[in-house]
Motif scaffolding. Structure first.
Motif, PDB file in Angstrom:
ATOM      1  N   PHE A  98       0.826  -1.208   0.000  1.00 31.00           N
ATOM      2  CA  PHE A  98       0.000   0.000   0.000  1.00 31.00           C
ATOM      3  C   PHE A  98       0.861   1.260   0.000  1.00 31.00           C
ATOM      4  N   MET A  99       2.020   1.194   0.653  1.00 33.66           N
ATOM      5  CA  MET A  99       2.889   2.361   0.774  1.00 33.66           C
ATOM      6  C   MET A  99       3.627   2.658  -0.533  1.00 33.66           C
ATOM      7  N   ASP A 117      -5.111 -15.170  -1.925  1.00 33.22           N
ATOM      8  CA  ASP A 117      -5.362 -14.609  -0.598  1.00 33.22           C
ATOM      9  C   ASP A 117      -5.322 -13.084  -0.610  1.00 33.22           C
ATOM     10  N   LEU A 118      -4.498 -12.499  -1.483  1.00 33.98           N
ATOM     11  CA  LEU A 118      -4.399 -11.042  -1.559  1.00 33.98           C
ATOM     12  C   LEU A 118      -5.404 -10.442  -2.542  1.00 33.98           C
ATOM     13  N   SER A 119      -6.262 -11.290  -3.067  1.00 39.59           N
ATOM     14  CA  SER A 119      -7.362 -10.825  -3.913  1.00 39.59           C
ATOM     15  C   SER A 119      -8.713 -11.101  -3.277  1.00 39.59           C
ATOM     16  N   LEU A 128      -5.179  -1.941  -4.931  1.00 36.95           N
ATOM     17  CA  LEU A 128      -4.099  -1.280  -5.662  1.00 36.95           C
ATOM     18  C   LEU A 128      -4.439  -1.037  -7.130  1.00 36.95           C
ATOM     19  N   GLU A 129      -5.410  -1.760  -7.667  1.00 38.32           N
ATOM     20  CA  GLU A 129      -5.839  -1.521  -9.046  1.00 38.32           C
ATOM     21  C   GLU A 129      -6.368  -0.105  -9.215  1.00 38.32           C
ATOM     22  N   VAL A 134      -1.177  -3.732 -10.113  1.00 33.61           N
ATOM     23  CA  VAL A 134      -0.243  -4.821  -9.851  1.00 33.61           C
ATOM     24  C   VAL A 134      -0.138  -5.693 -11.090  1.00 33.61           C
ATOM     25  N   ARG A 135       1.092  -5.940 -11.520  1.00 38.49           N
ATOM     26  CA  ARG A 135       1.323  -6.889 -12.616  1.00 38.49           C
ATOM     27  C   ARG A 135       1.840  -8.173 -11.989  1.00 38.49           C
ATOM     28  N   TRP A 136       0.955  -9.150 -11.881  1.00 38.74           N
ATOM     29  CA  TRP A 136       1.305 -10.402 -11.214  1.00 38.74           C
ATOM     30  C   TRP A 136       2.253 -11.225 -12.058  1.00 38.74           C
TER      31      TRP A 136
END
Length: 308
Positions: A98-99, A117-119, A128-129, A134-136
């Motif tokens: 987040f930072m 889990d982070l979605s 963050l979108e 985020v590019r996974w």
């Protein structure tokens, strides 16, 4: 290859904001010879300019300020962080994402289980979108599959699955999946140097043998000194092993395990605020020293060859 220990504490840091254990209160009063520590994270580079951040702790802003190489200032908006690799989805390893939201899209390497889990359970990626995106970049751990990064040529990374539980917020908290927690073998191909980083190392497993035996340096879980540490202090009803951490002392503990491997430099990281090894004058710290085991601290640097 250069590795920087950005943060060496377990979740909550040291001293922990709400803790009055002997360690935390002693550090605040100045009666304990110890160093303050931020939450666990490291950064790795080959050229000294571009860095892979491994885990993004809630303390990432302070860690960047303490390590100027992560903010090289080459342009109006700049960062030395070329990408982020997550070893799990735990809050103390991911909240720092987040930072980093004010920058360009984040390239984040993690397993499908961590991404899920982070979605879902803790939707950091979805939040963050709305900011940097985020590019996974998927990590393959069954079997472990090595990969390189375009921004860090000469660095070979191999994710290795570790037995563990998913975080408490995970939809499969009580149904462990391969990929919930990993260690990472970091190799400087040109110099042939290898570092194995596993702050969530909870038990010795057969597939880990070659990584521990062949590494030049081990950075392993140093959370607790004894299995019942949190129970004795009245802070938990669970043992260290029950929550996925191998204690240093006792039968089949970390000290006994590391004695089997004469080659690597041995360093403990992810140290809980209750662990007596934080006291540099403690008998527990002296016992580690007798076994050739170091205790990581914020700002520790491991340098294998000049950065060129």
């Amino acid at each position: 290859m250069k590795l920087l220990v950005l943060g060496s504490s377990a979740g909550g840091g040291f001293p922990q904001w709400n803790c009055n254990c002997a360690n935390c209160s002693g550090l605040r009063r100045g009666t304990l010879r110890a160093r303050a520590r931020t939450q666990s994270s490291i950064a790795v580079s080959v050229n000294g300019d571009e860095w892979l951040l491994i885990n993004a702790s809630p303390d990432i802003h302070a860690q960047i300020r303490a390590n100027a190489c992560l903010q090289p200032g080459r342009r109006l908006r700049d960062t030395g962080i070329a990408g982020v690799l997550l070893i799990d989805a735990q809050i103390d390893h991911t909240t720092g994402l987040f930072m980093l939201r004010e920058g360009k899209p984040l390239d984040v390497w993690c397993t499908p289980q961590v991404r899920y889990d982070l979605s879902a359970g803790n939707p950091i990626f979805r939040v963050l979108e709305h900011f940097c995106r985020v590019r996974w970049q998927p990590l393959q751990v069954a079997p472990p599959t090595s990969f390189t990064m375009a921004a860090l040529p000469g660095l070979l990374l191999t994710p290795v699955p570790l037995a563990s539980k998913a975080p408490p917020f995970s939809p499969h908290r009580h149904d462990a999946h391969v990929g919930d927690n990993i260690g990472v073998l970091i190799e400087d191909v040109a110099r042939g140097r290898k570092i194995f980083y596993a702050p969530g190392f909870g038990a010795m497993e057969p597939q880990l043998e070659p990584y521990l035996a062949e590494a030049d340096c081990l950075l392993l879980d140093g959370t607790f000194w004894t299995d019942d540490e949190m129970i004795r202090l009245g802070l938990s009803t669970h043992t260290a092993r029950a929550i996925g951490h191998l204690p240093q002392s006792g039968p089949n503990g970390m000290i006994e395990l590391l004695a089997r491997y004469p080659k690597p430099r041995k360093i403990l990281i992810h140290i809980n605020n209750t662990n007596p090894i934080l006291d540099e004058d403690s008998p527990e710290r002296a016992e580690l020293a007798r076994h050739g085991i170091e205790v990581a601290h914020d700002g520790m640097a491991i340098d294998y060859g000049d950065a060129t």
